[in-house]
Write an enzyme that holds these catalytic residues in place. Structure first.
Site, PDB file in Angstrom:
ATOM      1  N   ASN A  10     -67.380  34.298  39.554  1.00 54.87           N
ATOM      2  CA  ASN A  10     -67.024  35.081  38.364  1.00 54.87           C
ATOM      3  C   ASN A  10     -67.077  36.560  38.649  1.00 54.87           C
ATOM      4  O   ASN A  10     -68.025  37.384  38.834  1.00 54.87           O
ATOM      5  CB  ASN A  10     -67.793  34.722  37.494  1.00 54.87           C
ATOM      6  CG  ASN A  10     -67.011  35.200  35.952  1.00 54.87           C
ATOM      7  OD1 ASN A  10     -66.756  36.381  35.956  1.00 54.87           O
ATOM      8  ND2 ASN A  10     -67.062  34.457  34.952  1.00 54.87           N
ATOM      9  N   HIS A  13     -67.480  41.271  35.382  1.00 53.92           N
ATOM     10  CA  HIS A  13     -68.475  42.313  35.154  1.00 53.92           C
ATOM     11  C   HIS A  13     -67.955  43.483  36.288  1.00 53.92           C
ATOM     12  O   HIS A  13     -68.405  44.683  35.974  1.00 53.92           O
ATOM     13  CB  HIS A  13     -69.702  42.161  35.229  1.00 53.92           C
ATOM     14  CG  HIS A  13     -70.042  40.978  33.850  1.00 53.92           C
ATOM     15  ND1 HIS A  13     -69.524  41.405  32.954  1.00 53.92           N
ATOM     16  CD2 HIS A  13     -70.687  39.830  33.722  1.00 53.92           C
ATOM     17  CE1 HIS A  13     -69.865  40.464  31.870  1.00 53.92           C
ATOM     18  NE2 HIS A  13     -70.324  39.500  32.455  1.00 53.92           N
ATOM     19  N   HIS A  46     -62.428  35.457  33.115  1.00 53.44           N
ATOM     20  CA  HIS A  46     -62.377  35.078  31.777  1.00 53.44           C
ATOM     21  C   HIS A  46     -61.380  36.172  31.094  1.00 53.44           C
ATOM     22  O   HIS A  46     -61.857  37.270  30.901  1.00 53.44           O
ATOM     23  CB  HIS A  46     -63.683  34.786  31.114  1.00 53.44           C
ATOM     24  CG  HIS A  46     -63.436  34.590  29.588  1.00 53.44           C
ATOM     25  ND1 HIS A  46     -64.665  34.206  29.204  1.00 53.44           N
ATOM     26  CD2 HIS A  46     -62.654  34.112  28.993  1.00 53.44           C
ATOM     27  CE1 HIS A  46     -64.544  33.986  27.834  1.00 53.44           C
ATOM     28  NE2 HIS A  46     -63.252  33.945  27.675  1.00 53.44           N
ATOM     29  N   ARG A  48     -60.354  37.480  28.123  1.00 52.27           N
ATOM     30  CA  ARG A  48     -60.676  37.466  26.666  1.00 52.27           C
ATOM     31  C   ARG A  48     -59.548  37.890  25.772  1.00 52.27           C
ATOM     32  O   ARG A  48     -58.781  38.809  26.108  1.00 52.27           O
ATOM     33  CB  ARG A  48     -61.869  37.910  26.474  1.00 52.27           C
ATOM     34  CG  ARG A  48     -63.096  37.322  27.054  1.00 52.27           C
ATOM     35  CD  ARG A  48     -64.432  38.152  26.521  1.00 52.27           C
ATOM     36  NE  ARG A  48     -65.547  37.409  26.665  1.00 52.27           N
ATOM     37  CZ  ARG A  48     -66.010  36.711  25.609  1.00 52.27           C
ATOM     38  NH1 ARG A  48     -65.717  36.841  24.550  1.00 52.27           N
ATOM     39  NH2 ARG A  48     -67.395  35.983  25.940  1.00 52.27           N
ATOM     40  N   ARG A  52     -61.719  42.751  27.071  1.00 61.94           N
ATOM     41  CA  ARG A  52     -62.761  43.581  27.350  1.00 61.94           C
ATOM     42  C   ARG A  52     -63.025  43.699  28.790  1.00 61.94           C
ATOM     43  O   ARG A  52     -63.817  44.559  29.318  1.00 61.94           O
ATOM     44  CB  ARG A  52     -64.225  43.103  26.510  1.00 61.94           C
ATOM     45  CG  ARG A  52     -64.752  41.932  26.985  1.00 61.94           C
ATOM     46  CD  ARG A  52     -66.203  41.594  26.381  1.00 61.94           C
ATOM     47  NE  ARG A  52     -65.775  41.158  25.057  1.00 61.94           N
ATOM     48  CZ  ARG A  52     -66.695  40.487  24.489  1.00 61.94           C
ATOM     49  NH1 ARG A  52     -67.804  40.321  24.819  1.00 61.94           N
ATOM     50  NH2 ARG A  52     -66.437  40.015  23.342  1.00 61.94           N
ATOM     51  N   GLU A  73     -61.069  31.185  33.131  1.00 63.91           N
ATOM     52  CA  GLU A  73     -61.574  30.602  31.888  1.00 63.91           C
ATOM     53  C   GLU A  73     -60.808  31.495  30.622  1.00 63.91           C
ATOM     54  O   GLU A  73     -60.476  32.360  30.724  1.00 63.91           O
ATOM     55  CB  GLU A  73     -63.162  31.210  31.874  1.00 63.91           C
ATOM     56  CG  GLU A  73     -64.012  30.615  32.897  1.00 63.91           C
ATOM     57  CD  GLU A  73     -65.301  31.447  32.773  1.00 63.91           C
ATOM     58  OE1 GLU A  73     -65.548  32.182  32.018  1.00 63.91           O
ATOM     59  OE2 GLU A  73     -66.054  31.226  33.695  1.00 63.91           O
ATOM     60  N   THR A 104     -70.085  34.123  26.691  1.00 62.01           N
ATOM     61  CA  THR A 104     -69.718  32.877  25.888  1.00 62.01           C
ATOM     62  C   THR A 104     -71.187  31.928  25.570  1.00 62.01           C
ATOM     63  O   THR A 104     -72.079  31.886  26.243  1.00 62.01           O
ATOM     64  CB  THR A 104     -69.012  31.923  26.876  1.00 62.01           C
ATOM     65  OG1 THR A 104     -68.009  32.792  27.504  1.00 62.01           O
ATOM     66  CG2 THR A 104     -68.586  30.598  26.158  1.00 62.01           C
ATOM     67  N   GLU A 154     -67.810  21.459  32.627  1.00 56.66           N
ATOM     68  CA  GLU A 154     -68.763  22.400  33.130  1.00 56.66           C
ATOM     69  C   GLU A 154     -69.667  22.340  32.369  1.00 56.66           C
ATOM     70  O   GLU A 154     -69.842  22.694  31.004  1.00 56.66           O
ATOM     71  CB  GLU A 154     -68.064  23.853  33.338  1.00 56.66           C
ATOM     72  CG  GLU A 154     -69.084  24.816  33.955  1.00 56.66           C
ATOM     73  CD  GLU A 154     -68.513  26.039  34.208  1.00 56.66           C
ATOM     74  OE1 GLU A 154     -67.251  26.025  34.702  1.00 56.66           O
ATOM     75  OE2 GLU A 154     -69.119  27.302  34.255  1.00 56.66           O
ATOM     76  N   HIS A 197     -73.446  29.230  33.760  1.00 58.55           N
ATOM     77  CA  HIS A 197     -73.823  30.136  32.839  1.00 58.55           C
ATOM     78  C   HIS A 197     -75.268  30.613  33.025  1.00 58.55           C
ATOM     79  O   HIS A 197     -76.267  29.569  32.929  1.00 58.55           O
ATOM     80  CB  HIS A 197     -73.744  29.807  31.321  1.00 58.55           C
ATOM     81  CG  HIS A 197     -73.348  30.983  30.306  1.00 58.55           C
ATOM     82  ND1 HIS A 197     -74.385  31.582  30.099  1.00 58.55           N
ATOM     83  CD2 HIS A 197     -72.355  31.469  29.972  1.00 58.55           C
ATOM     84  CE1 HIS A 197     -73.784  32.472  29.339  1.00 58.55           C
ATOM     85  NE2 HIS A 197     -72.527  32.601  29.262  1.00 58.55           N
TER      86      HIS A 197
END
Ligand code: PXP
Length: 246
Positions: A10, A13, A46, A48, A52, A73, A104, A154, A197
């Site tokens: 992922n 970030h 993801h 969103r 963000r 996602e 999340t 998941e 996660h």
């Protein structure tokens, strides 16, 4: 030989750092390409509602450039379904989304909105997209995910990761047991089983060893390690550059 577990990296970030300066670097698209070249089985991102971190531009470019799978996602909203159908990632992971959350926080509550989720799953699947649903490791949520037609679930490993971080051995074992039981229920319901996660280099192994688990999606810890391990080289390079003669 044991089973092989796919790794979804992922890259959200990387975009968080880019967006902190409203600039173009580090580019999550570059990060996705490097992760792909390094052997990641999948790039996860993801998009969103508030954009963000990653956005549609990142998603589209990553879909074009990546040779492995792209796992989007997203919240089960009309806007996101439209984006998914136009970009066609290999897989969509349905997640809940609250504006105020840092990340999340819980799995998607499929049970209380089966009709709505079923429609979303049908639309995505008819566009040729595999559908995964991010849920808490609870049997009734898993069965609901199977009922709405998901291909995979998941399992949310956040509580396990928290217990591990607090060094609470009893709670860690309890949460690991919940994940193991949930994985069995999911497999029996005909679902593929993934997890993610809060997974880190320290806590990942027992989860990866759960027999039913085929795929892990990991972000924060990999990006954190990349920053730390890459820093030495980055500092040395800058020192060389500012002291070099033309
Ligand atoms: N899986 C899902 C469904 C997520 O929402 C996230 C966070 O975006 C992850 C995996 C990755 O979590 P982490 O960044 O804690 O590794």
């Amino acid at each position: 030989m044991g089973k092989r577990v796919r790794l979804g990296v992922n890259i959200d970030h990387v975009a968080t750092v880019r967006n902190a300066r409203r600039t173009f670097e580090p580019d999550p698209v570059h990060a996705a390409v490097i992760a792909d070249l390094a052997g990641a089985d999948q790039i996860t991102l993801h998009v969103r509602e508030d954009r963000r971190h990653v956005n549609e531009r990142d998603l589209k470019l990553i879909k074009e450039l990546i040779h492995s799978r792209v796992n989007l996602e997203m919240a089960p909203t009309d806007e996101m379904v439209e984006i998914a159908i136009s970009v066609k990632p290999h897989q969509v992971t349905l997640v809940p989304e609250k504006r105020e959350e840092i990340t999340t926080e819980g799995g998607l509550d499929v049970l209380s909105q089966k009709k709505k989720i079923k429609k979303v799953v049908e639309k995505l699947k008819s566009a040729g997209i595999t559908v995964n649903i991010f849920i808490d490791p609870e049997p009734e949520q898993i069965r609901a995910a199977a009922e709405v037609g998901a291909d995979a679930v998941e399992l949310h490993t956040g509580r396990y990761a928290e217990a591990f971080a607090e060094n609470n051995k009893e709670e860690t074992e309890k949460e690991l047991h919940r994940l193991k039981e949930a994985a069995k229920v999911a497999k029996e319901a005909g679902l593929k089983v993934y997890a993610g996660h809060g997974l880190t280099y320290k806590n990942v192994k027992p989860v990866a060893e759960i027999p039913e688990i085929e795929e892990l999606n990991i972000g924060h810890s990999i990006v954190a390690n990349a920053i730390l391990f890459g820093l030495k080289e980055a500092v040395e390079k800058m020192i060389r550059l500012i002291n070099s003669n033309k």
